[in-house]
Design an enzyme around this catalytic site. Structure first.
Site, PDB file in Angstrom:
ATOM      1  CE  LYS A 257      64.483  54.417  38.536  1.00  0.00           C
ATOM      2  NZ  LYS A 257      63.754  53.135  38.458  1.00  0.00           N
ATOM      3  CD  GLU A 342      60.983  38.921  44.658  1.00  0.00           C
ATOM      4  OE1 GLU A 342      61.665  39.711  43.982  1.00  0.00           O
ATOM      5  OE2 GLU A 342      60.699  39.129  45.862  1.00  0.00           O
ATOM      6  NE  ARG A 370      63.871  38.624  48.435  1.00  0.00           N
ATOM      7  CZ  ARG A 370      63.780  39.940  48.561  1.00  0.00           C
ATOM      8  NH1 ARG A 370      63.631  40.686  47.491  1.00  0.00           N
ATOM      9  NH2 ARG A 370      63.813  40.513  49.740  1.00  0.00           N
TER      10      ARG A 370
END
Length: 607
Positions: A257, A342, A370
């Site tokens: 990344k 979540e 969610r």
């Protein structure tokens, strides 16, 4: 910063590659040069406009290889999550749009079907692409289309989400589906990826686990890798093998990344996951960063944590963005990162509350949807003391339709026993957070925007818990401000008073359930106008209007809020003005509401 990421104004090879056909015809020995120019381009554009930098720097070679091996429209390429799609946009002819990245009317920061036929889905909520791929592949089989492949580029962080695991389970059950899962494994979402699956991927990356026997093969999928995600030759060879298998297969690629940008590679926190306008060399802000609502919440929760050992914090892979990183540093044993999950976060919080703790679940408002079933059935049904802190509530600005937090208050309005606070400024944020955590008879929630902290807006009086922010003493209009639009309501009141209209601006602080004192206050005014940074459909104003109707309060209640539609990306201020939620728009709405009230009263008197 490395030479590959130095900002410049001339990218000759990139300018010559304006389509996927150009990319496929480019000699493979020139691909490293193209990758370097794409990185330089991204650093220059994203630091100038803001956006997701680290994720896109990490997928340059990977995206190039995917588009050289797979060919749209025969093949379908999906990105999960969509914030890693900038390189895809560059390679599909949209490099020119980066001069208006995430601006109103400009290039979206996520895939957009309106921008290009190459953008098949507009997902920016993680863990969804494998389910899309499963359905697309099944549809192709039903239509006897056997040649094409469905390719899903999925970050390792997204695999911590339950939906991704459900999709993998189904793909393994139907291995004949031509789905290629390109696993972009950089060991991170915002922060390092957590959980047992993350440990398993690390073992595969480092050779401590047998690649022939892993979680994917045990589920019934083929597996290729690990592959160096920055070696285009190795990537193309692996992807061609996957394409030719004609079965559901995982290609495990290992990337870095922030690749090619020294500040990103050295940033241990989030590898410059998302940036505002920053210096292109240092990647540091070019102007002072204003104090945010999130930072104030962060400080307040750390203080509460020092005072109460039963307070714990739960995050779904977003400790930094939601303000929980400071709590984690101060109280590491009481901080739980569950990954991009979540639903599990909320159900786990229910378990913590059952055992006598008071969990604070901090999540973006857009992501609360969610886990609404868990809020209802696992928390509220058991009347458990869990506090939900909803960051980025309302209009969020440049992140666009999937990130506007404009439905959470509407969803929470149907949850029995839940108390919702909407602070108008950071002073009330601190006090309401304390009140929420002190409440032990059921769930509580606070919502606040993605914005800089405005100056405090003190009350001039308090009536049974309702803050009165300004009052001209007349019974004409009650303006009910739910939260951070209070300042606009006060400014609108001043405009209306100059027109001779008597206005009271009230902030109930606790919006749900509707305070009885607010209903009584509404009954003392001819016209009531509510203002909220949430969908006006089934929102906070609608709850007040319904209760006033049930109790036969004579005042006419008019609700102002966000329209029932997906809002585009743009600045928060511009979108609020467009929705009529600035002082001028509120003033116009009140004038129209008074006209309707007058006509209604006249008609009643004539009947």
């Amino acid at each position: 910063m490395s030479s590959a990421a130095q900002p410049c104004t001339d990218w000759p090879l990139l300018q010559a590659v304006s389509s996927l056909a150009d990319l496929r015809h480019l000699p493979i020995e020139r691909l490293p040069e193209l990758a370097a120019q794409i990185r330089a381009f991204l650093v220059a554009k994203v630091t100038a406009h803001g956006g997701h930098l680290g994720p896109n720097l990490g997928v340059v070679e990977l995206t190039m290889a995917v588009h050289r091996v797979f060919d749209r429209p025969e093949d379908t390429v999906l990105f999960d999550t969509g914030h890693q799609s900038y390189v895809h946009k560059v390679l599909t002819g949209r490099a020119g749009g980066f001069d208006r990245l995430r601006e109103a009317g400009g290039l979206s920061g996520y895939p957009s079907r309106g921008e290009s036929g190459h953008d098949v889905i507009e997902n920016s909520h993680a863990s969804t692409a494998l389910s899309y791929a499963d359905g697309l592949a099944k549809a192709q089989r039903l239509r006897n289309r056997t040649a094409g492949r469905v390719v899903a580029v999925v970050g390792d962080g997204a695999l911590t989400g339950g939906l991704a695991l459900e999709a993998l389970n189904n793909l393994g059950h139907t291995p004949q589906l031509p789905v290629v899962v390109v696993l972009n494994d950089n060991g991170r979402s915002y922060a390092p990826t957590v959980g047992g699956l993350a440990a398993h991927l690390t073992a595969l990356r480092t050779g401590r686990s047998d690649p022939a026997h892993n979680v994917f093969t045990e589920l019934g999928l083929a597996y290729l890798g690990p592959v160096d995600g920055h070696d285009v030759v190795a990537l193309e060879n692996a992807l061609r093998r996957a394409r030719d298998l004609g079965t559901a297969v995982v290609v495990h690629t290992v990337t870095v990344k922030g690749k090619g940008c020294e500040p990103a590679e050295q940033d241990a926190a989030d590898r410059l996951h998302a940036v505002g306008i920053v210096d292109p060399v240092t990647c540091r802000p070019t102007a002072p960063v204003p104090r945010s609502w999130t930072s104030v919440f962060s400080e307040a929760l750390v203080e509460i944590g020092r005072e109460r050992q039963d307070v714990v914090a739960v995050t779904a892979a977003m400790a930094g963005p939601t303000g929980l990183a400071a709590f984690a540093e101060a109280h590491p044993q009481r901080m739980f990162d569950v990954g991009i999950a979540e639903q599990h976060a909320v159900a786990s919080a229910a378990g913590l509350a059952l055992a006598g703790m008071h969990p604070v679940v901090a999540v973006y408002a857009t992501f609360l949807g969610r886990a609404i079933d868990q809020v209802l059935m696992d928390v509220a049904l058991h009347r458990l003391p869990v506090t939900f802190v909803l960051d980025r509530a309302g209009v969020t600005g440049p992140d666009g339709p999937s990130h506007h937090g404009m439905w959470d208050a509407s969803l929470l309005s149907v949850v029995p026993g839940l108390r919702l606070a909407v602070p108008r400024d950071t002073v009330t944020l601190r006090s309401l957070l304390r009140e929420a955590v002190a409440w032990d008879r059921g769930p509580t929630a606070l919502r606040f925007p993605k914005a800089s902290a405005d100056p405090p807006l003190p009350a001039v009086a308090t009536e049974d818990g309702i803050d009165v922010l300004t009052s001209s003493g007349g019974p004409d209009v009650l303006l009910v401000s739910f939260g951070p639009l209070a300042g606009e309501c006060v400014r609108a009141a001043a405009m209306l008073e100059r027109r001779g209209v008597g206005v009271t601006v009230a902030d109930p602080r606790w919006a749900l359930p509707v305070p009885p004192a607010l209903v009584e206050l509404a009954g003392r005014h001819q016209t009531v106008v509510t203002v909220e940074d949430n969908s006006r459909t089934s929102g906070l104003g609608a709850a007040l209007a319904q209760l006033c109707a049930d109790r036969k309060v004579p005042a006419a209640v008019h609700t102002l809020g966000l329209p029932r539609r997906f809002l585009p990306h743009g600045s928060r201020a511009d979108l609020l003005t467009w929705a009529g939620l600035d002082a001028a728009g509120i003033t116009r709405a009140v004038v129209r509401a008074r006209q309707r009230t007058f006509l209604s009263l006249r008609d009643e008197s004539l009947s």
